[in-house]
Design a protein around this motif. Structure first.
Motif, short mmCIF file in Angstrom:
data_model
loop_
_atom_site.label_atom_id
_atom_site.label_comp_id
_atom_site.label_asym_id
_atom_site.label_seq_id
_atom_site.Cartn_x
_atom_site.Cartn_y
_atom_site.Cartn_z
N ALA A 107 -51.49 16.20 16.85
CA ALA A 107 -51.52 15.66 18.10
C ALA A 107 -50.45 15.56 18.66
O ALA A 107 -50.10 15.61 20.02
CB ALA A 107 -52.05 14.18 17.80
N ILE A 108 -49.06 15.34 18.14
CA ILE A 108 -47.92 15.26 18.64
C ILE A 108 -47.45 16.58 19.44
O ILE A 108 -47.05 16.53 20.63
CB ILE A 108 -46.96 14.92 17.61
CG1 ILE A 108 -46.70 13.43 17.33
CG2 ILE A 108 -45.40 15.12 18.10
CD1 ILE A 108 -46.02 12.81 16.07
N PHE A 109 -47.63 17.73 18.52
CA PHE A 109 -47.30 19.00 19.24
C PHE A 109 -48.14 19.54 20.26
O PHE A 109 -47.72 20.22 21.46
CB PHE A 109 -47.44 20.13 18.03
CG PHE A 109 -46.24 20.20 17.05
CD1 PHE A 109 -45.34 19.41 17.15
CD2 PHE A 109 -46.37 21.13 16.03
CE1 PHE A 109 -44.40 19.42 16.35
CE2 PHE A 109 -45.16 21.16 15.14
CZ PHE A 109 -44.14 20.29 15.36
N ALA A 110 -49.46 18.93 20.46
CA ALA A 110 -50.31 19.43 21.26
C ALA A 110 -49.79 18.87 22.82
O ALA A 110 -49.71 19.42 23.68
CB ALA A 110 -51.82 18.90 21.38
N PHE A 111 -49.33 17.77 22.57
CA PHE A 111 -48.81 16.96 23.87
C PHE A 111 -47.36 17.27 24.24
O PHE A 111 -46.96 17.37 25.32
CB PHE A 111 -49.17 15.43 23.79
CG PHE A 111 -50.32 15.00 23.80
CD1 PHE A 111 -51.05 14.79 25.08
CD2 PHE A 111 -51.20 14.57 22.85
CE1 PHE A 111 -52.54 14.46 25.12
CE2 PHE A 111 -52.59 13.98 22.84
CZ PHE A 111 -53.18 13.94 23.94
N GLN A 112 -46.62 17.36 23.10
CA GLN A 112 -45.16 17.69 23.29
C GLN A 112 -44.75 18.73 23.82
O GLN A 112 -44.19 18.80 24.71
CB GLN A 112 -44.52 17.41 21.90
CG GLN A 112 -42.85 17.64 22.09
CD GLN A 112 -42.28 17.86 20.59
OE1 GLN A 112 -42.87 17.32 19.67
NE2 GLN A 112 -41.36 18.65 20.47
N TYR A 113 -45.26 19.84 23.40
CA TYR A 113 -45.15 21.24 24.20
C TYR A 113 -45.93 21.58 25.38
O TYR A 113 -45.43 22.27 26.24
CB TYR A 113 -45.28 22.15 23.12
CG TYR A 113 -44.32 22.11 22.11
CD1 TYR A 113 -42.95 22.43 22.33
CD2 TYR A 113 -44.58 21.49 20.75
CE1 TYR A 113 -41.93 22.21 21.44
CE2 TYR A 113 -43.64 21.42 19.92
CZ TYR A 113 -42.20 21.86 20.19
OH TYR A 113 -41.24 21.71 18.97
N GLY A 114 -47.17 20.69 25.57
CA GLY A 114 -47.72 20.78 26.96
C GLY A 114 -46.86 20.16 27.93
O GLY A 114 -46.83 20.69 29.16
N LEU A 115 -46.13 19.18 27.61
CA LEU A 115 -45.16 18.44 28.72
C LEU A 115 -43.90 19.02 28.89
O LEU A 115 -43.01 19.03 29.62
CB LEU A 115 -45.04 16.99 28.48
CG LEU A 115 -46.26 16.07 28.53
CD1 LEU A 115 -46.11 14.76 27.98
CD2 LEU A 115 -47.11 16.02 29.82
N TYR A 116 -43.43 19.87 27.66
CA TYR A 116 -42.06 20.43 27.38
C TYR A 116 -41.71 21.63 28.54
O TYR A 116 -40.60 21.35 29.23
CB TYR A 116 -42.12 21.14 25.99
CG TYR A 116 -40.85 21.73 25.77
CD1 TYR A 116 -39.77 21.06 25.15
CD2 TYR A 116 -40.25 22.89 26.12
CE1 TYR A 116 -38.62 21.43 24.50
CE2 TYR A 116 -39.22 23.33 25.76
CZ TYR A 116 -38.25 22.51 24.93
OH TYR A 116 -37.07 23.24 24.46
#
Length: 333
Positions: free
Chosen positions: A259-268
């Motif tokens: 879940a963290i990676f899905a949102f983190q790298y979408g916003l990155y």
């Protein structure tokens, strides 16, 4: 980013201003604000470091957890994008970019992405989540130096002073590692190579950004390349790719990291094309401060005086670099 892109920079860097419409963010949305994006992405980065340290406690090899988290995160990001687009996906690049150049961009971006992540998850159990999180403070210094040299950024005294504060924080962090054991000290030095990978990645993605490419598409490609590279490494190294047992803790940790990676790298990537590589590099500073607190709360890692001083220096650096960017925008407009 309008204040930082110079006519002499490459077409990839100059075109970043024109890519805001590709991010899928409505004007006025909180996620259209660089500071909000910075805090969210930096916070996620700190949390993922804490999860990496917890991996062995739940039966996971840190690299195996990272491998499946990246794949799951990419799948989750793709699903979110499909839902928002109501079943349609935009092309990953404009017709002016050849498939070969686009593939090379994803390959290099993916390797520069997976390298520091591998180092972080392997070294976190050795030197502590707080130390690894603080090592992310260095990219600000390196990225700004590279950006000025490559004429992506104009030199500003205020931002330069802010970078010096960040550098001071990094020096204080390195000093705090002297209290570690011999083995942990070696891992501490390895962890301090993370900022080099991140700085190169920040600059490369800016200079070579494919014209017309959406941030989310680049994030997906980067994560898939990272997954394949890490999968090859774990196979060659003979690393078990499943936990010792599928307990509730092991499963929960995987779900949380996905879940963290899905949102983190979408916003990155959104943060990168919105604010530029130097502002993006501050996610390491945010992660450093938040990670130190999480390390104490989750694992009882009591920060020593050099670490606390590093937090203060890093915090001052964030404020000064942010103010420097804001003043540059006002002068430009």
């Amino acid at each position: 980013m309008a204040d930082t892109t110079r006519p002499g920079a490459s077409a990839g860097a100059a075109s970043l201003q024109q890519q805001a419409a590709l991010s899928g963010v409505r004007r006025g949305s909180p996620l259209d604000q660089p500071l909000v994006l910075l805090l969210i992405v930096g916070g996620f980065l700190a949390i993922s470091t804490v999860i990496a340290k917890a991996a062995p406690m739940t039966g996971w090899h840190p690299l195996a957890l990272l491998q499946w988290s990246i794949l799951g995160g990419a799948a989750g990001l793709f699903a979110i994008t499909r839902i928002k687009a109501r079943g349609s996906m935009a092309g990953v690049g404009s017709s002016s970019v050849s498939r070969g150049k686009f593939a090379l961009y994803l390959l290099i971006s993916g390797l520069l992405f997976i390298g520091p992540n591998m180092i972080a998850v392997v070294s976190a159990p050795k030197v502590g989540a707080g130390f690894v999180s603080l090592s992310y403070a260095f990219p600000l210094v390196l990225t700004y130096g590279f950006a000025v040299l490559l004429r992506i950024e104009k030199f500003q005294v205020l931002r330069g002073v802010g970078v010096l504060f960040g550098l001071a924080g990094g020096v204080l962090l390195a000093a705090s590692g002297r209290q570690l054991s011999v083995e942990a000290s070696w891992w501490a030095m390895v962890a301090l190579s993370i900022p080099v990978f991140l700085a190169f990645g920040n600059i490369y993605r800016t200079l070579k950004w494919p014209a017309g490419a959406r941030p989310v598409d680049l994030a997906l490609g980067m994560m898939l390349v990272g997954f394949l590279a890490l999968g090859l490494f774990t196979a060659i190294a003979g690393i078990p790719v499943t936990p010792v047992a599928w307990t509730a803790e092991a499963t929960g940790l995987l779900i949380a990291q996905i879940a963290i990676f899905a949102f983190q790298y979408g916003l990155y990537f959104r943060l990168q094309h919105t604010a530029g590589p130097v502002y993006l590099s501050q996610i390491g500073s945010v992660a450093a401060v938040i990670g130190l607190g999480l390390g104490y709360l989750a694992f009882g890692e009591v920060p020593n005086l050099p670490k606390l001083a590093a937090v203060a220096a890093v915090g001052a650096g964030i404020v000064l670099v942010s103010k420097g960017r804001a003043s540059g925008l006002k002068k430009t407009n």
